[in-house]
Design a protein around this motif. Structure first.
Motif, mmCIF file in Angstrom:
data_model
loop_
_atom_site.group_PDB
_atom_site.id
_atom_site.type_symbol
_atom_site.label_atom_id
_atom_site.label_comp_id
_atom_site.label_asym_id
_atom_site.label_seq_id
_atom_site.Cartn_x
_atom_site.Cartn_y
_atom_site.Cartn_z
ATOM 1 N N ILE A 12 -5.417 -70.630 -13.767
ATOM 2 C CA ILE A 12 -5.790 -69.931 -12.535
ATOM 3 C C ILE A 12 -6.819 -70.730 -11.729
ATOM 4 C CG2 ILE A 12 -6.932 -67.879 -11.593
ATOM 5 C CD1 ILE A 12 -4.129 -67.319 -12.557
ATOM 6 N N ASP A 13 -6.441 -71.032 -10.483
ATOM 7 C CA ASP A 13 -7.358 -71.541 -9.469
ATOM 8 C C ASP A 13 -7.447 -70.477 -8.386
ATOM 9 O OD1 ASP A 13 -7.409 -73.861 -10.906
ATOM 10 O OD2 ASP A 13 -6.355 -75.082 -9.429
ATOM 11 N N ALA A 14 -8.639 -70.252 -7.865
ATOM 12 C CA ALA A 14 -8.798 -69.259 -6.803
ATOM 13 C C ALA A 14 -10.045 -69.580 -6.014
ATOM 14 C CB ALA A 14 -8.888 -67.840 -7.383
ATOM 15 N N GLY A 15 -10.081 -69.076 -4.783
ATOM 16 C CA GLY A 15 -11.246 -69.301 -3.934
ATOM 17 C C GLY A 15 -11.072 -68.610 -2.601
ATOM 18 N N TYR A 16 -11.916 -68.972 -1.680
ATOM 19 C CA TYR A 16 -11.915 -68.377 -0.351
ATOM 20 C C TYR A 16 -11.920 -69.502 0.678
ATOM 21 C CZ TYR A 16 -13.378 -64.422 -3.172
ATOM 22 O OH TYR A 16 -13.449 -63.461 -4.135
ATOM 23 N N GLY A 42 -22.715 -66.273 -8.614
ATOM 24 C CA GLY A 42 -21.994 -67.387 -8.030
ATOM 25 C C GLY A 42 -21.133 -68.170 -8.994
ATOM 26 N N CYS A 43 -21.050 -67.743 -10.267
ATOM 27 C CA CYS A 43 -20.270 -68.503 -11.253
ATOM 28 C C CYS A 43 -18.773 -68.220 -11.157
ATOM 29 C CB CYS A 43 -20.768 -68.221 -12.664
ATOM 30 S SG CYS A 43 -20.387 -66.553 -13.255
ATOM 31 N N GLY A 44 -18.384 -67.143 -10.465
ATOM 32 C CA GLY A 44 -16.968 -66.830 -10.291
ATOM 33 C C GLY A 44 -16.473 -65.633 -11.063
ATOM 34 N N LYS A 45 -17.365 -64.906 -11.729
ATOM 35 C CA LYS A 45 -16.901 -63.800 -12.586
ATOM 36 C C LYS A 45 -16.290 -62.653 -11.778
ATOM 37 C CE LYS A 45 -21.652 -62.029 -13.124
ATOM 38 N NZ LYS A 45 -22.270 -63.054 -12.239
ATOM 39 N N THR A 46 -16.888 -62.278 -10.646
ATOM 40 C CA THR A 46 -16.317 -61.204 -9.832
ATOM 41 C C THR A 46 -15.031 -61.654 -9.163
ATOM 42 O OG1 THR A 46 -18.452 -60.126 -9.460
ATOM 43 C CG2 THR A 46 -16.723 -59.685 -7.854
ATOM 44 N N THR A 47 -14.971 -62.918 -8.742
ATOM 45 C CA THR A 47 -13.727 -63.449 -8.181
ATOM 46 C C THR A 47 -12.606 -63.394 -9.212
ATOM 47 O OG1 THR A 47 -14.925 -64.919 -6.671
ATOM 48 C CG2 THR A 47 -12.633 -65.477 -7.143
ATOM 49 N N LEU A 48 -12.928 -63.712 -10.460
ATOM 50 C CA LEU A 48 -11.920 -63.642 -11.518
ATOM 51 C C LEU A 48 -11.454 -62.208 -11.717
ATOM 52 C CD1 LEU A 48 -10.251 -64.914 -13.737
ATOM 53 C CD2 LEU A 48 -12.259 -64.847 -15.242
ATOM 54 N N LEU A 49 -12.378 -61.260 -11.719
ATOM 55 C CA LEU A 49 -11.999 -59.857 -11.885
ATOM 56 C C LEU A 49 -11.129 -59.391 -10.721
ATOM 57 C CD1 LEU A 49 -12.771 -57.572 -14.004
ATOM 58 C CD2 LEU A 49 -14.219 -56.665 -12.185
ATOM 59 N N ARG A 50 -11.488 -59.767 -9.498
ATOM 60 C CA ARG A 50 -10.698 -59.382 -8.317
ATOM 61 C C ARG A 50 -9.312 -60.023 -8.347
ATOM 62 N NH1 ARG A 50 -12.792 -57.340 -3.786
ATOM 63 N NH2 ARG A 50 -11.517 -58.739 -2.521
ATOM 64 N N VAL A 193 -17.498 -57.147 -16.029
ATOM 65 C CA VAL A 193 -18.308 -58.204 -15.418
ATOM 66 C C VAL A 193 -19.774 -57.821 -15.498
ATOM 67 C CG1 VAL A 193 -18.979 -59.184 -13.185
ATOM 68 C CG2 VAL A 193 -16.579 -59.165 -13.858
ATOM 69 N N THR A 194 -20.599 -58.756 -15.947
ATOM 70 C CA THR A 194 -22.034 -58.500 -16.008
ATOM 71 C C THR A 194 -22.787 -59.820 -15.965
ATOM 72 O OG1 THR A 194 -23.813 -57.478 -17.297
ATOM 73 C CG2 THR A 194 -22.037 -58.508 -18.537
ATOM 74 N N HIS A 195 -24.044 -59.758 -15.525
ATOM 75 C CA HIS A 195 -24.935 -60.918 -15.622
ATOM 76 C C HIS A 195 -25.998 -60.666 -16.694
ATOM 77 C CE1 HIS A 195 -27.015 -58.164 -12.840
ATOM 78 N NE2 HIS A 195 -28.102 -58.627 -13.410
ATOM 79 N N ASP A 211 -19.244 -70.870 -15.883
ATOM 80 C CA ASP A 211 -20.194 -71.767 -15.238
ATOM 81 C C ASP A 211 -19.462 -72.551 -14.160
ATOM 82 O OD1 ASP A 211 -22.436 -73.349 -14.644
ATOM 83 O OD2 ASP A 211 -21.904 -74.842 -16.164
ATOM 84 N N LYS A 212 -19.849 -72.324 -12.916
ATOM 85 C CA LYS A 212 -19.268 -73.042 -11.782
ATOM 86 C C LYS A 212 -17.743 -72.947 -11.778
ATOM 87 C CE LYS A 212 -23.138 -76.272 -11.745
ATOM 88 N NZ LYS A 212 -23.587 -77.674 -11.935
#
Length: 384
Positions: A12-16, A42-50, A193-195, A211-212
């Motif tokens: 999986i690659d994803a972004g905006y 900013g590590c991408g965890k919420t993007t991964l969940l979405r 998802v959590t920090h 991480d990144k």
């Protein structure tokens, strides 16, 4: 992707826009498993969940649920439900109507909705609160309503986007155990998802550290805590104390050269040692021994002795926390007794609490003491 994975992500690659957020994510999650996505902002965890939920589509890779490809399906066709960080409750609706909202969209009859809502209220301890609006509920109660709305539609996968971050510390401790107990009772596959490191540790079967935009490590809470795969993971899991040393390494053996910051040591690790040369040693503030520098040294080859000077002492509860200057840096050391600032001390780090990695190319082979440091007679004698 594992053959027995219920939820599988491949490449999986994803972004905006032109910004890539996720890169080459491979992840397999079993049915009924609770997995935490852990990482800094900013590590991408919420993007991964979405992306899993269908609110964002990957630019590369595939997502499978129960053998079905859902990569391009909309959120309502994936068999998932999501609890958002803000809860996203309708303010003009009662708690009962919020819980039943998804069922109305599915076209359920009024009687069936009422029965299902009553079931969710009983399950989540919301009996008697169904007629209240969100503004009339506490933070913990609103969180339960949001969870009830997600569970009411009987999803195959439950997605939690930092749902506890808006609760105060005391309530958060209670609610996270309630969510974990409920998840285990229902056997529902859950991604959280959590920090918050401790939150992930106590709730999840496995933790994914991001991480990144990449997976830095995947494993059980115990594995990640006791066997971090990198200096980044060690630091994120609490081993923030760091010092650079010179070492000769072979197999599981590490011979550390004496320096201005440390005594010589020979260690036998329970894992392969890093390459010889400059190494980065990381450790947590607990499980250390702190003693005056001139005190007789016990015979214990299975530890590293660091030489420092106490800068400050505070009492956060339980034990005294010392800030110990070692060279130009400082480390935190917890101990049962307070030693006075200005004292020359020996910090003993047992091998069991020491994490060793190859040092970055720019790291010194040991940070020398500052030129402004006073050199006490005791220090001069013991580091000679």
């Amino acid at each position: 992707m594992s053959e027995d994975a219920y939820l599988g992500l491949q490449g999986i690659d994803a972004g905006y826009s032109r910004t890539k957020v996720l890169e080459s994510i491979d992840l397999s999650i079993g049915k009924g498993e609770f997995v935490a996505l852990l990482g800094a902002s900013g590590c991408g965890k919420t993007t991964l969940l979405r992306t899993i939920a269908g609110f964002a589509f990957p630019s590369a890779g595939r997502i499978h649920v129960g053998g079905r490809d859902v990569t391009r399906l909309p959120p309502d066709k994936r068999g998932m439900a999501m609890v958002f960080q803000s809860y996203a409750l309708w303010p003009h609706m009662t708690a009962a109507r919020n819980i039943g909202y998804g069922l109305r969209l599915k076209g359920w009859r009024r009687e069936a909705i009422a029965a299902r809502v009553a079931e969710m209220e009983a399950l989540l301890g919301l009996e008697g609160l169904g007629g209240r609006k969100p503004s009339e509920l506490s933070g913990g109660q609103r969180q339960r309503v949001a969870l009830g709305r997600a569970l009411a539609v009987d999803p195959d996968i439950l997605l939690l986007d930092e749902p506890l971050s808006n609760l105060d510390a005391r309530i958060r401790l209670t609610v996270r155990h309630e969510i974990r107990a409920l998840q285990q009772r229902l056997g529902i596959t859950t991604i959280h998802v959590t920090h918050d490191r401790e939150e992930a540790m106590v709730m999840a079967d496995r933790i994914v550290i991001l991480d990144k935009g990449r997976i830095a490590q995947l494993g059980t809470p115990q594995d990640i805590y006791t066997r971090p795969a990198s200096a980044f993971v060690a630091a994120f899991m609490g081993a923030e104390n760091v010092i650079h040393l010179d070492a000769s390494c072979s197999g599981h053996r590490v011979d550390i050269a004496a320096g201005p910051l440390n005594r010589a040591a020979s260690l036998l690790l329970d894992r392969p040692a890093p390459p010889s040369g400059k190494i980065e040693a990381r450790f947590r503030s607990e499980r250390l021994q702190l003693r005056p520098l001139d005190e007789k040294r016990p015979d214990d080859a299975n530890a590293v002795d660091l030489i420092g000077r106490i800068e400050a002492v505070v009492y956060p509860g339980g034990e005294w926390r010392h800030t110990v200057r070692i060279g130009e840096g400082s480390v935190l050391v917890d101990g049962p007794e307070a030693l006075p600032p200005g004292s020359d001390v020996l910090v003993r780090v047992p091998t069991s609490g020491l994490f060793l990695f190859a040092a970055p190319a720019c790291a010194p082979a040991g940070t020398p003491p500052s030129a402004a440091d006073e050199r006490s007679p005791v220090r001069e004698r013991l580091i000679a």
